[in-house]
Each structure stands twice: as structure tokens, then as C-alpha cells.
Design a protein around this motif. Structure first.
Motif, short mmCIF file in Angstrom:
data_model
loop_
_atom_site.label_atom_id
_atom_site.label_comp_id
_atom_site.label_asym_id
_atom_site.label_seq_id
_atom_site.Cartn_x
_atom_site.Cartn_y
_atom_site.Cartn_z
N ALA A 227 0.84 -1.21 0.00
CA ALA A 227 0.00 0.00 0.00
C ALA A 227 0.87 1.25 0.00
CB ALA A 227 -0.92 -0.01 1.22
N MET A 228 1.91 1.22 0.81
CA MET A 228 2.85 2.35 0.90
C MET A 228 3.57 2.56 -0.44
SD MET A 228 6.20 2.46 3.38
CE MET A 228 7.04 1.15 2.47
N GLU A 229 4.03 1.46 -1.04
CA GLU A 229 4.76 1.56 -2.31
C GLU A 229 3.88 2.08 -3.44
OE1 GLU A 229 8.10 -1.96 -1.50
OE2 GLU A 229 6.40 -2.38 -2.84
N GLU A 230 2.63 1.59 -3.51
CA GLU A 230 1.72 2.05 -4.57
C GLU A 230 1.39 3.53 -4.40
OE1 GLU A 230 0.47 -0.08 -7.38
OE2 GLU A 230 2.37 -0.75 -6.56
N SER A 231 1.21 3.95 -3.15
CA SER A 231 0.93 5.38 -2.88
C SER A 231 2.10 6.25 -3.34
CB SER A 231 0.68 5.61 -1.39
OG SER A 231 -0.52 4.98 -1.01
N LYS A 232 3.32 5.77 -3.05
CA LYS A 232 4.53 6.53 -3.45
C LYS A 232 4.62 6.64 -4.96
CE LYS A 232 7.61 5.79 0.50
NZ LYS A 232 8.62 4.86 1.04
N ARG A 233 4.15 5.59 -5.66
CA ARG A 233 4.18 5.62 -7.13
C ARG A 233 3.07 6.52 -7.69
NH1 ARG A 233 4.67 -0.31 -6.77
NH2 ARG A 233 6.89 -0.77 -6.95
N GLY A 234 2.18 6.94 -6.80
CA GLY A 234 1.08 7.81 -7.24
C GLY A 234 -0.05 7.05 -7.89
N ARG A 235 -0.08 5.72 -7.67
CA ARG A 235 -1.18 4.92 -8.23
C ARG A 235 -2.38 4.98 -7.30
NH1 ARG A 235 -0.52 -0.90 -9.64
NH2 ARG A 235 -2.16 -0.55 -11.16
N ASN A 236 -3.53 5.23 -7.87
CA ASN A 236 -4.75 5.34 -7.07
C ASN A 236 -5.38 3.96 -6.87
OD1 ASN A 236 -7.14 6.18 -5.88
ND2 ASN A 236 -8.12 6.58 -7.86
N ILE A 237 -4.71 3.14 -6.02
CA ILE A 237 -5.19 1.79 -5.72
C ILE A 237 -5.31 1.70 -4.20
CG2 ILE A 237 -4.73 -0.69 -5.96
CD1 ILE A 237 -4.66 0.49 -8.69
N LEU A 238 -6.44 1.23 -3.72
CA LEU A 238 -6.61 1.07 -2.27
C LEU A 238 -6.31 -0.37 -1.88
CD1 LEU A 238 -9.86 3.17 -1.61
CD2 LEU A 238 -7.47 3.92 -1.73
N ILE A 239 -5.32 -0.53 -1.00
CA ILE A 239 -4.85 -1.86 -0.61
C ILE A 239 -5.00 -2.01 0.90
CG2 ILE A 239 -2.83 -3.38 -0.56
CD1 ILE A 239 -1.75 -1.81 -2.98
N ASN A 240 -5.80 -2.97 1.33
CA ASN A 240 -6.04 -3.15 2.77
C ASN A 240 -6.06 -4.62 3.14
OD1 ASN A 240 -6.83 -0.35 4.00
ND2 ASN A 240 -7.89 -0.42 2.02
N ALA A 241 -5.74 -4.88 4.41
CA ALA A 241 -5.86 -6.23 4.97
C ALA A 241 -7.02 -6.22 5.95
CB ALA A 241 -4.57 -6.62 5.68
N CYS A 242 -7.66 -7.37 6.14
CA CYS A 242 -8.77 -7.40 7.10
C CYS A 242 -8.89 -8.76 7.75
CB CYS A 242 -10.08 -7.03 6.41
SG CYS A 242 -10.64 -8.25 5.21
N CYS A 243 -9.58 -8.77 8.88
CA CYS A 243 -9.93 -10.01 9.55
C CYS A 243 -11.43 -10.20 9.42
CB CYS A 243 -9.53 -9.95 11.03
SG CYS A 243 -10.13 -11.37 11.96
N PRO A 244 -11.89 -11.33 8.88
CA PRO A 244 -13.33 -11.53 8.73
C PRO A 244 -14.03 -11.82 10.06
CG PRO A 244 -12.14 -13.47 7.96
CD PRO A 244 -11.11 -12.46 8.34
N GLY A 245 -13.22 -12.13 11.10
CA GLY A 245 -13.79 -12.53 12.37
C GLY A 245 -13.76 -14.05 12.49
#
Length: 291
Positions: A227-245
Motif C-alpha cells: 500500500a505504501m509503495e503504490e501510494s509513493k508511485r502515485g497509483r490510485n489503488i486502495l490496498i487493505n488487509a482485514c480479519c473476517p472474524g
């Protein structure tokens, strides 16, 4: 060839949370901020037989039929099966090659749900778990990420089992530092864990005796890095991790508290909803939480 305005790929989707994710993507797409024309979802699984069965189940799902969201019922969404085994490099390469050919304009959504939870604890089990959950997910993510269009979403289904509360301060700090550094820094911690387990010294090294938990901590960490690397490249991609429970599935041997549909809520929200441009987060119960 029918063109679809939106394309999604969901790994490990023939049962449990993965199947529920595909089902809820289809249900919620018409009302989502991403809605624009035809929506194609690739339901992937290791077994062609189980994958085809899963697509058939969804095509005949009473709620999907009633909502008329599937193309066969006059809706926008088509669900199709494609074989993918994230523990095999060739399978990942074949899948990404197929997607590049079929969808030269790119993908909109990738949800990495595939993973294993083996019973017991041994060096071999830890190796297999880390190979699939960490290296397999990482490889699939790195292959599919470049295909995401601007405004695309990548969601890695990780776990609270990978929470950093279970580690020594030194290992916890190493994870936090690695998540702000690069993928090799995260991989180094995974290798350190495997070596410590092989020597029977993981506790002394500051790790829990739990291959699944550590593999998921690694997955959350590399998700933050990307997520950090894509933001630095200026790419508008949202990258997240999650726990479904804690979800009642084969993986929890039926011991979960949530239904698969409830477990699908957070990953589907991160894929379809307006989340205010937030990226690099770790989410549970539709909220960003502390890792």
C-alpha cells in the motif's frame, strides 16, 4: 467477447468466506459506488469440480435470484470459475496470463482469500503454512496488483490471529518496522520464524508456536508495504488487509461465531464501498483497527 465494465477476482472462493464474498459482491454491486455496467467475478479454487459446483450453487441461490442481480436473471453480474492454486507458482502465472489476455484494460477488484489452517505444530506444518499463506498470497498479490486499474481495490483476507500482541517486543517492533520498509524485510522475519521452529526455539526467539498466526502477521505486514509503495508511485489503488472474524467454516472446524455472510462483510466493504481513500489499513467489523 462480452465486455464487462468491472472485473473482480476472488481466490479460495469455492466455499466458506470466499464463496460468501462472491455472493455478497454480486448482491451489493448494484448499489455500490463502483457500479457501472456489467460485472464479471472470477471465482477461483484449486479444484475445477468444486469450483464449478460453487458457481452452480450461486447461480441457483434464492437470494441472488430474488434480487435479480445475475446476468441470467436480467442483472449485471456474471460469476465464472477459473482454476487457481496459490501454493503453485505455475498456477498463479497461468491465471495472471489468462487475465492479461482476457482483460487488457485491467481489473477493478482482487480479494485474496485463499489460505490454509493446518492442525498441529511442527516444522513441516509451519513450512507448508508459511509457503501458502505468506509466499503464495504474496506472489498472487504481486502478479495481480499491476493489473488493477486506477481506482481499483486489493483486499487481503488476513486474521486477528496475526495480531502483534502475541510476540516479544523485539519481534513486534521488527514487524512494525518491516511493514514500513519493504517486502524483503517482512520475508526475513518469516524465514527467521521458520528457522527458529526447525530448531525448536521459536518461543525463545519471541514467536508464538503457531504457524497460521505468524503467516497471517506476515500477510498483514506485506499488505501495508505494498500500500505504501503504490501510494509513493502515485497509483490510485486502495490496498487493505482485514480479519473476517471467527467464522463458522471448515477452516474453524465449525467452531466460529459468525456466519460466512457476516465474515464477508468487511472484505466486501473494502472492495465496493467508499472508504474515504484509506489504504494500508488493517480492518475488522467494518472498522480500521490497530494491528
Amino acid at each position: 467477447m462480452v465486455t464487462h465494465s468491472r472485473v473482480a477476482a476472488v481466490t479460495g472462493a469455492n466455499k466458506g468466506i470466499g464463496l460468501a464474498i462472491v455472493r455478497n459482491l454480486a448482491l451489493q454491486y448494484p448499489k455500490s459506488s463502483l457500479h457501472s455496467g456489467g460485472f464479471l467475478i472470477y471465482l477461483t479454487a484449486r479444484s475445477a469440480e468444486r469450483g464449478a459446483e460453487a458457481v452452480n450453487t450461486l447461480n441457483n441461490d434464492p437470494q441472488l435470484k430474488q434480487a435479480k442481480v445475475l446476468a441470467q436473471d436480467g442483472g449485471d453480474t456474471t460469476i465464472t470459475f477459473k482454476e487457481l492454486d496459490i501454493s503453485k507458482t505455475k498456477s498463479i502465472k497461468d491465471f495472471s496470463k489468462f487475465l492479461k489476455q482476457e482483460h487488457p484494460d485491467g481489473l477493478d477488484i482482487v480479494i485474496n482469500n485463499a489460505g490454509i489452517a493446518l492442525q498441529g505444530f511442527s516444522s513441516d506444518l509451519v513450512k507448508e503454512t508459511v509457503e501458502t499463506n505468506y509466499y503464495g498470497t504474496l506472489e498472487a498479490t504481486q502478479d495481480l496488483l499491476p493489473m488493477l486499474k486506477s481506482g481499483g481495490r486489493l483486499v487481503n483476507v488476513s486474521s486477528m490471529a496475526g495480531s502483534l500482541k502475541k510476540y516479544s517486543d523485539e519481534v513486534r517492533d521488527a514487524f512494525l518496522q518491516a511493514s514500513k520498509t519493504d517486502v524483503p524485510a517482512v520475508t526475513a522475519i518469516m524465514e527467521r520464524f521458520k528457522s527458529a521452529v526447525a530448531e525448536g526455539k521459536e518461543k525463545e526467539a519471541g514467536f508464538p508456536s503457531a504457524g497460521y498466526a505468524v503467516s497471517k502477521a506476515g500477510e498483514t505486514a506485506f499488505t501495508k508495504v505494498l500500500a505504501m509503495e503504490e501510494s509513493k508511485r502515485g497509483r490510485n489503488i486502495l490496498i487493505n488487509a482485514c480479519c473476517p472474524g471467527y467464522v463458522k467454516t471448515d477452516m474453524t472446524r465449525g467452531g466460529g461465531a459468525k456466519t460466512p455472510d457476516e465474515g464477508a462483510r468487511t472484505p466486501v466493504m473494502l472492495a465496493l464501498d467508499d472508504i474515504g481513500g484509506r489504504t494500508g489499513g488493517f480492518w475488522q467489523s467494518e472498522k480500521e483497527i490497530e494491528w
